[in-house]
Design a protein around this motif. Structure first.
Motif, short mmCIF file in Angstrom:
data_model
loop_
_atom_site.label_atom_id
_atom_site.label_comp_id
_atom_site.label_asym_id
_atom_site.label_seq_id
_atom_site.Cartn_x
_atom_site.Cartn_y
_atom_site.Cartn_z
N ALA A 111 -7.39 0.87 -14.45
CA ALA A 111 -6.50 0.01 -13.68
C ALA A 111 -6.46 -1.38 -14.29
O ALA A 111 -7.47 -1.90 -14.76
CB ALA A 111 -6.96 -0.08 -12.22
N GLU A 122 3.36 0.53 -13.42
CA GLU A 122 2.32 1.22 -12.67
C GLU A 122 0.97 0.70 -13.11
O GLU A 122 0.58 0.82 -14.26
CB GLU A 122 2.42 2.74 -12.86
N GLN A 125 -3.80 4.14 -13.53
CA GLN A 125 -3.56 5.43 -14.18
C GLN A 125 -4.73 6.36 -13.92
O GLN A 125 -5.89 5.95 -14.02
CB GLN A 125 -3.43 5.26 -15.70
N SER A 135 -1.21 10.98 -13.02
CA SER A 135 -0.44 10.23 -12.04
C SER A 135 -0.70 8.74 -12.22
O SER A 135 -1.63 8.34 -12.95
CB SER A 135 -0.80 10.65 -10.61
N SER A 136 0.11 7.93 -11.55
CA SER A 136 -0.08 6.48 -11.58
C SER A 136 0.52 5.88 -10.33
O SER A 136 1.41 6.46 -9.69
CB SER A 136 0.58 5.88 -12.83
N PHE A 137 0.01 4.72 -9.95
CA PHE A 137 0.51 4.00 -8.79
C PHE A 137 0.02 2.56 -8.86
O PHE A 137 -0.77 2.20 -9.75
CB PHE A 137 0.07 4.66 -7.47
N SER A 138 0.48 1.72 -7.95
CA SER A 138 0.07 0.32 -7.92
C SER A 138 -0.64 0.02 -6.61
O SER A 138 -0.37 0.63 -5.58
CB SER A 138 1.28 -0.60 -8.09
N VAL A 139 -1.57 -0.95 -6.66
CA VAL A 139 -2.37 -1.29 -5.48
C VAL A 139 -2.29 -2.77 -5.11
O VAL A 139 -2.86 -3.18 -4.11
CB VAL A 139 -3.86 -0.91 -5.70
N TRP A 169 -8.18 3.46 -1.35
CA TRP A 169 -7.02 4.27 -1.66
C TRP A 169 -7.45 5.71 -1.98
O TRP A 169 -8.56 5.96 -2.43
CB TRP A 169 -6.28 3.71 -2.86
N THR A 171 -6.62 9.24 -4.31
CA THR A 171 -6.19 9.47 -5.69
C THR A 171 -4.70 9.81 -5.77
O THR A 171 -4.15 9.87 -6.87
CB THR A 171 -7.00 10.60 -6.33
N THR A 172 -4.04 10.01 -4.63
CA THR A 172 -2.60 10.23 -4.62
C THR A 172 -1.83 8.94 -4.43
O THR A 172 -0.59 8.96 -4.33
CB THR A 172 -2.21 11.24 -3.52
N GLY A 173 -2.53 7.82 -4.33
CA GLY A 173 -1.88 6.54 -4.17
C GLY A 173 -1.59 6.17 -2.74
O GLY A 173 -0.78 5.27 -2.47
#
Length: 310
Positions: A111, A122, A125, A135-139, A169, A171-173
């Protein structure tokens, strides 16, 4: 009623020298990897040490906005508690100044601390056990701490440029838990974060209470103890004993010990934490897990440990 032994002050010694506690050597990056660039390093919830390495420092280039990096290849070198090592190649890492931790299935999470220092928008990762991004996402911006717990949930502590506090969070965001409304006094900056099992401990600016966050899912119990140790960068807990490491200018190497009462942390001793050779760590990384505070000094190839439960 609890009884503790107390030291008596020697009136002939107004400023006694601080007691020095030396870190115990814990894990070392194998020598064959010393020629690589260490981007970051951590110790996971099971006690394995990990280094995120590249052959050379990533450089901006191409048609990307100024300061952004093109995706680059990296490798994670892991030194397990039994002394064995393993290497995982990661393809297409995007984070600049990354955070790293291991996921329970054997993959890794990388991250970026700042949302404006990643490509593709994103920030986080996830990689599988063979190094492929899944997958990827933002926090949210301004990540100070990243720790994965024993259930695979991801804890983030944010600093005050984006005072989101502490968040957990999946792991699926999905945001599982937030410190919003948790009645943690003066939470503008998560100075210290410790995750062990599924419990988190924290020390937060401005009031620096000791905070315990326990439970699962959205139903998490928060308990707060007032604390007179300010600026600590790591906290370790073992039963009713607590250790705080670090502080503001002049107290960077401070090791303050205390005991929990019903509502306060009562300090019992204060000294200095040094490298195994007795020298101060100077520039360093710090990771706290349960009763242990892990410290890694520049050039970031070795971890030492202070174990409050030893």
């Amino acid at each position: 009623m609890r009884h503790t032994a107390r030291r008596t002050r020697d009136p002939t010694q107004e400023n006694p020298p601080a007691q020095h506690t030396a870190l115990v050597p814990y894990a070392r990056l194998p020598r064959e990897h010393h020629g690589h660039t260490v981007l970051t390093s951590t110790v996971d919830v099971l006690g394995t040490a990990h280094w995120l390495l590249t052959e050379r420092p990533p450089q901006p280039g191409g048609e990307l906005p100024p300061g952004e990096l093109p995706p680059f290849d990296a490798s994670v070198v892991s030194v397990h508690p039994d002394g064995t090592t393993s290497v995982t190649a990661l393809a297409g890492v995007r984070a600049r100044r990354p955070h790293l931790d291991r996921l329970p299935h054997g993959g890794f999470l990388v991250a970026a601390s700042r949302t404006h220092r990643t490509t593709a928008g994103e920030q986080v990762q996830l990689f599988d056990a063979v190094g492929r991004e899944t997958s990827s996402f933002s926090v949210g911006d301004a990540v100070e701490h990243l720790l994965v717990d024993g259930a695979g949930r991801i804890w983030f502590g944010h600093f005050d440029e984006n005072p989101l506090g502490i968040r957990r969070w999946s792991t699926t965001g999905a945001l599982v838990w937030s410190s919003d409304g948790a009645d943690i006094p003066g939470l503008f900056d998560c100075y210290a974060l410790n995750v062990t099992g599924t419990t988190a401990w924290a020390c937060t600016y401005t009031d620096f209470p000791l905070v315990e966050i326990r439970g699962d899912g959205h139903d998490r119990r928060v308990r707060v103890w007032s604390n007179g140790v300010d600026g600590a960068r790591a906290v370790a807990v073992h039963g009713e004993r607590v250790a705080f490491y670090g502080g503001y200018t002049g107290h960077r190497d401070r090791l303050a010990l205390g005991e929990l009462t019903e509502s306060t942390v009562e300090r019992t001793d204060t000294g200095l934490l040094t490298l195994p050779d007795g020298l101060p760590p100077r520039r360093r990384r710090v990771v706290a897990r349960g009763a242990r505070i892990h410290v890694q000094a520049e050039p970031y190839t070795e971890w030492g440990v202070f174990d409050l439960g030893a």
